[in-house]
Motif scaffolding. Structure first.
Motif, PDB file in Angstrom:
ATOM      1  N   VAL A 155     -10.997  36.875 -13.529  1.00 56.80           N
ATOM      2  CA  VAL A 155     -12.107  37.241 -12.398  1.00 56.80           C
ATOM      3  C   VAL A 155     -11.846  36.202 -11.389  1.00 56.80           C
ATOM      4  O   VAL A 155     -11.536  35.232 -11.429  1.00 56.80           O
ATOM      5  CB  VAL A 155     -13.214  37.348 -12.969  1.00 56.80           C
ATOM      6  N   ARG A 156     -12.792  36.622 -10.457  1.00 56.95           N
ATOM      7  CA  ARG A 156     -12.832  35.745  -9.239  1.00 56.95           C
ATOM      8  C   ARG A 156     -14.258  35.549  -8.663  1.00 56.95           C
ATOM      9  O   ARG A 156     -14.620  36.707  -8.035  1.00 56.95           O
ATOM     10  CB  ARG A 156     -11.923  35.602  -8.151  1.00 56.95           C
ATOM     11  N   VAL A 157     -14.891  34.566  -8.707  1.00 60.61           N
ATOM     12  CA  VAL A 157     -16.412  34.711  -8.304  1.00 60.61           C
ATOM     13  C   VAL A 157     -16.682  33.471  -7.371  1.00 60.61           C
ATOM     14  O   VAL A 157     -16.067  32.475  -7.473  1.00 60.61           O
ATOM     15  CB  VAL A 157     -17.482  34.675  -9.437  1.00 60.61           C
ATOM     16  N   ARG A 158     -17.680  33.634  -6.657  1.00 68.68           N
ATOM     17  CA  ARG A 158     -18.162  32.813  -5.587  1.00 68.68           C
ATOM     18  C   ARG A 158     -19.206  31.666  -6.270  1.00 68.68           C
ATOM     19  O   ARG A 158     -20.056  32.374  -6.796  1.00 68.68           O
ATOM     20  CB  ARG A 158     -18.828  33.206  -4.366  1.00 68.68           C
ATOM     21  N   VAL A 159     -19.065  30.529  -6.235  1.00 72.90           N
ATOM     22  CA  VAL A 159     -19.871  29.536  -6.826  1.00 72.90           C
ATOM     23  C   VAL A 159     -20.442  28.457  -5.897  1.00 72.90           C
ATOM     24  O   VAL A 159     -19.709  27.951  -5.235  1.00 72.90           O
ATOM     25  CB  VAL A 159     -19.379  28.760  -8.037  1.00 72.90           C
ATOM     26  N   PRO A 160     -21.708  28.412  -5.663  1.00 71.75           N
ATOM     27  CA  PRO A 160     -22.212  27.436  -4.718  1.00 71.75           C
ATOM     28  C   PRO A 160     -21.802  26.190  -4.836  1.00 71.75           C
ATOM     29  O   PRO A 160     -21.985  25.482  -5.779  1.00 71.75           O
ATOM     30  CB  PRO A 160     -23.778  27.653  -4.725  1.00 71.75           C
ATOM     31  N   PHE A 161     -21.577  25.443  -3.802  1.00 70.04           N
ATOM     32  CA  PHE A 161     -21.172  24.065  -3.507  1.00 70.04           C
ATOM     33  C   PHE A 161     -19.569  23.895  -4.090  1.00 70.04           C
ATOM     34  O   PHE A 161     -19.218  22.739  -4.409  1.00 70.04           O
ATOM     35  CB  PHE A 161     -22.007  23.225  -4.180  1.00 70.04           C
ATOM     36  N   VAL A 162     -19.032  25.048  -4.665  1.00 67.64           N
ATOM     37  CA  VAL A 162     -17.923  24.789  -5.331  1.00 67.64           C
ATOM     38  C   VAL A 162     -16.818  25.309  -4.636  1.00 67.64           C
ATOM     39  O   VAL A 162     -15.511  25.145  -4.300  1.00 67.64           O
ATOM     40  CB  VAL A 162     -17.519  25.095  -7.018  1.00 67.64           C
ATOM     41  N   GLY A 163     -17.037  26.923  -4.477  1.00 71.99           N
ATOM     42  CA  GLY A 163     -16.245  27.970  -3.614  1.00 71.99           C
ATOM     43  C   GLY A 163     -15.700  28.992  -4.901  1.00 71.99           C
ATOM     44  O   GLY A 163     -16.473  29.173  -5.671  1.00 71.99           O
ATOM     45  N   ALA A 164     -14.743  29.505  -4.591  1.00 76.38           N
ATOM     46  CA  ALA A 164     -14.052  30.760  -5.245  1.00 76.38           C
ATOM     47  C   ALA A 164     -13.439  30.012  -6.565  1.00 76.38           C
ATOM     48  O   ALA A 164     -12.962  28.993  -6.578  1.00 76.38           O
ATOM     49  CB  ALA A 164     -12.939  31.326  -4.664  1.00 76.38           C
ATOM     50  N   VAL A 165     -13.902  30.590  -7.690  1.00 75.83           N
ATOM     51  CA  VAL A 165     -13.673  30.148  -8.947  1.00 75.83           C
ATOM     52  C   VAL A 165     -13.050  31.277  -9.953  1.00 75.83           C
ATOM     53  O   VAL A 165     -13.411  32.426  -9.859  1.00 75.83           O
ATOM     54  CB  VAL A 165     -14.796  29.627  -9.921  1.00 75.83           C
ATOM     55  N   GLY A 166     -11.799  31.088 -10.397  1.00 71.91           N
ATOM     56  CA  GLY A 166     -11.013  31.914 -11.120  1.00 71.91           C
ATOM     57  C   GLY A 166      -9.849  32.525 -10.339  1.00 71.91           C
ATOM     58  O   GLY A 166      -9.850  32.576  -8.930  1.00 71.91           O
ATOM     59  N   THR A 219     -10.171  26.322  -9.593  1.00 71.41           N
ATOM     60  CA  THR A 219     -10.247  26.610  -8.206  1.00 71.41           C
ATOM     61  C   THR A 219      -8.818  26.518  -7.367  1.00 71.41           C
ATOM     62  O   THR A 219      -7.855  25.640  -8.351  1.00 71.41           O
ATOM     63  CB  THR A 219     -11.176  25.795  -7.420  1.00 71.41           C
ATOM     64  N   ASP A 220      -8.512  27.055  -6.128  1.00 66.63           N
ATOM     65  CA  ASP A 220      -7.096  26.861  -5.761  1.00 66.63           C
ATOM     66  C   ASP A 220      -7.093  25.589  -4.932  1.00 66.63           C
ATOM     67  O   ASP A 220      -5.973  25.500  -4.048  1.00 66.63           O
ATOM     68  CB  ASP A 220      -6.800  28.256  -5.112  1.00 66.63           C
ATOM     69  N   ALA A 221      -8.025  24.695  -4.752  1.00 63.15           N
ATOM     70  CA  ALA A 221      -7.978  23.669  -3.940  1.00 63.15           C
ATOM     71  C   ALA A 221      -6.705  22.833  -3.870  1.00 63.15           C
ATOM     72  O   ALA A 221      -6.124  22.313  -3.030  1.00 63.15           O
ATOM     73  CB  ALA A 221      -9.215  22.767  -4.051  1.00 63.15           C
TER      74      ALA A 221
END
Length: 322
Positions: A260-271, A171-173
């Protein structure tokens, strides 16, 4: 239809990796303390004066702060951290800033910054920290040799890098946290050394940070190498006037990361979306040789030569024809 199925497979792969890392990494890191105590560093204002005398004064402060952190690490019983810090405080080392708390932050200069006309800012990726700082230092020294007279390298460890195999590296956090510090450093270098060419050399997860500072940056070029992606679809989305380069070694495992870039619950954008060396991203691609993910700054490598040429404002060498 085929493209849709391929994207679904990539998403499944990415999500499976996230779950695996979420379980495995905390367990593997549990044997070691999360943080080694260190005193607060000496309060220093922003870099405004890049004269030799002013820099030497800052370097002296940095050395004293490193030694204070080394004593704290030794007292804590972390001999590995203490040894690493002792090496960082060796005579001749030049740190613009140092903070040993929360895993550690540092900005080291290799070369004569006060006279530099070409400045390469190294932005490291995941898995780099004070305990493994020697690797970043060796790369900075090798790159300084490629820049030649009038060149300087700034090794920027200004953030808490994620573990190489862990959820935070997907993630980009951490990049969001790191970006303001990197932007401020480049701005201060540009103001203190007007006319100097500044190049951001962004390795692996470091390219995600560089993408967040590209818009409006004072850097002349942004180089993405060994990159998992940047968090944007293409060069146009970076909204930068800097020249954007990308390269990847022939044996770099990062090529197998799903783009890819996908939304994951409780995590946010992944990829991190598009592969920077892909045509559709739009970067200028340079030959990074046949090395692996940690080989880009190895002395004698094609990647090191071309990174040095780009940072010097010269065209990189082309790949030899078959």
């Amino acid at each position: 239809m085929a493209d849709r199925l391929r994207r679904r497979r990539l998403r499944r792969t990415l999500l499976a990796a996230l779950v695996t890392f979420s379980v495995a990494v905390p367990v593997s890191g549990a044997a070691r303390p999360a943080a080694v105590p260190a005193p607060a560093p000496t309060a220093l204002g922003p870099l405004r004066d890049a004269s030799a005398a002013a820099l030497e004064e800052r370097y002296g402060v940095g050395r004293r702060d490193i030694l204070a952190a080394e004593r704290a690490a030794y007292g804590h019983g972390d001999l590995k951290r203490a040894a690493s810090l002792r090496a960082m405080a060796a005579p001749g080392r030049q740190f613009l800033s140092f903070d040993g708390r929360d895993g550690g932050r540092s900005v080291e200069v290799v070369g004569e910054l006060s006279a530099a006309r070409r400045i390469a800012v190294l932005v490291p990726g995941a898995g780099v920290g004070l305990d493994a700082y020697g690797r970043l230092r060796r790369g900075a020294v090798a790159l300084r040799g490629e820049l030649g007279q009038g060149g300087a390298v700034v090794a920027w460890l200004g953030y808490r890098p994620p573990a190489t195999l862990g959820p935070a590296s997907m993630t980009d956090a951490r990049a969001v946290e790191a970006a303001p510090g990197l932007r401020a450093l480049v701005d201060r270098l540009a103001a203190a050394l007007p006319g100097a060419r500044i190049t951001l050399l962004c390795h692996s997860y470091g390219s995600v940070i560089c993408a967040r500072v590209a818009s409006g940056t004072a850097a002349d070029a942004v180089v993405l190498y060994g990159s998992p992606g940047t968090g944007v679809r293409d060069v146009g989305s970076l909204r930068t006037e800097a020249r954007v380069w990308a390269g990847r070694g022939g044996d770099d495992w990062i090529a197998r990361v799903p783009h890819v870039r996908v939304r994951v619950p409780f995590v946010g954008a992944v990829g991190f979306w598009t592969d920077p060396v892909a045509d559709r991203f739009g970067a200028e691609v340079f030959d990074a040789g046949g090395g692996g993910h940690s080989d880009y700054l190895l002395p004698g490598s094609r990647s090191l030569v071309n990174l040095g040429r780009i940072a010097s404002g010269r065209a990189p060498l082309e790949a030899p024809r078959a």
